[in-house]
Design an enzyme around this catalytic site. Sequence first.
Site, short mmCIF file in Angstrom:
data_model
loop_
_atom_site.label_atom_id
_atom_site.label_comp_id
_atom_site.label_asym_id
_atom_site.label_seq_id
_atom_site.Cartn_x
_atom_site.Cartn_y
_atom_site.Cartn_z
N PRO A 123 0.72 -1.38 0.11
CA PRO A 123 -0.05 -0.19 -0.15
C PRO A 123 0.82 1.20 -0.04
O PRO A 123 1.90 1.13 0.53
CB PRO A 123 -0.83 -0.04 1.23
CG PRO A 123 -0.60 -1.56 1.68
CD PRO A 123 0.70 -1.91 1.13
N GLU A 124 0.34 2.45 -0.43
CA GLU A 124 0.97 3.66 -0.69
C GLU A 124 0.40 4.49 0.44
O GLU A 124 -0.52 4.06 1.14
CB GLU A 124 1.04 4.23 -2.20
CG GLU A 124 1.69 3.38 -2.94
CD GLU A 124 1.64 3.60 -4.34
OE1 GLU A 124 1.47 4.80 -4.75
OE2 GLU A 124 1.57 2.74 -5.33
#
Length: 275
Positions: free
Chosen positions: A2-3
């Site tokens: 995830p970012e």
Amino acid sequence: MPELPEVRTVAVFLNKRIVNTTILKAECFFEKMIWRNEVKDFYKSVLNQKILKVSNYGKYLMFELSNQIIISHLRMEGKWSISKKEIDIYNANHLRLQFELSNGEYLKYYDSRKFGTIEIWDKKNYKQKSGMDKLGPEPLNSQPSFEYLKEKAIKSNSLIKAFILDQSVLCGIGNIYANEILFAAGINPERITKTLTDEELKKIIMFSNAILEKAISLKGTSIHSYKSGDGETGQFQHELKVHLRKDEKCFVCGTKILKKQVAGRGTYFCAKCQH
């Protein structure tokens, strides 16, 4: 993955559910994930500590305890959830860590790839000890400043794709959002960073803010396996303009979207729109 938007979504969810609970017990089922700490010391550090706040900085999820900070880097597949002990929102075979909380629930960490890390530091020096003091600003709330980004850019011989993925320059942008930001700004990912004009740098700041803020509002991008803490999928994948759209028509000019390796990452772009 995830970012930043995905990690922010998880932080918001957990913050609503576990603040002011106390950790009664910790169990780790994959000791190598406890990074730069001995597992037995980790257990002692968290025992009977109250969770005061859950937040994030870039891709890092942070649990503020009474005396310390737990830093969780989700890497590729890390996921947090809240459930009863006997319930697994994600695959039980991937459960790596769990905390028994004073409200009767369990804070659980799952990671199918085992790439994620957990570390704990004293509040007074956690940034220096963990290396978080080396991270650049999050591209949100009109940050970074143009002056900051220009000072970094004029010294850089790297490709612009690599430049905006560099967490010491901008914290929180990963491959998905780098592709989207460069498309929105009309910048070819293989441009040498120091060749960018002032106007192009301002576009990177503007679109970084706009795209990340929209992604946060839509609870992130669910590609492959990302879900928020309650198992909910994000919705920003429906807003993607170039990422994963190889050979599909560009929404702006109709040219086929290209894919190639740039800075070691799968990069999607429109050769006509991005110069």
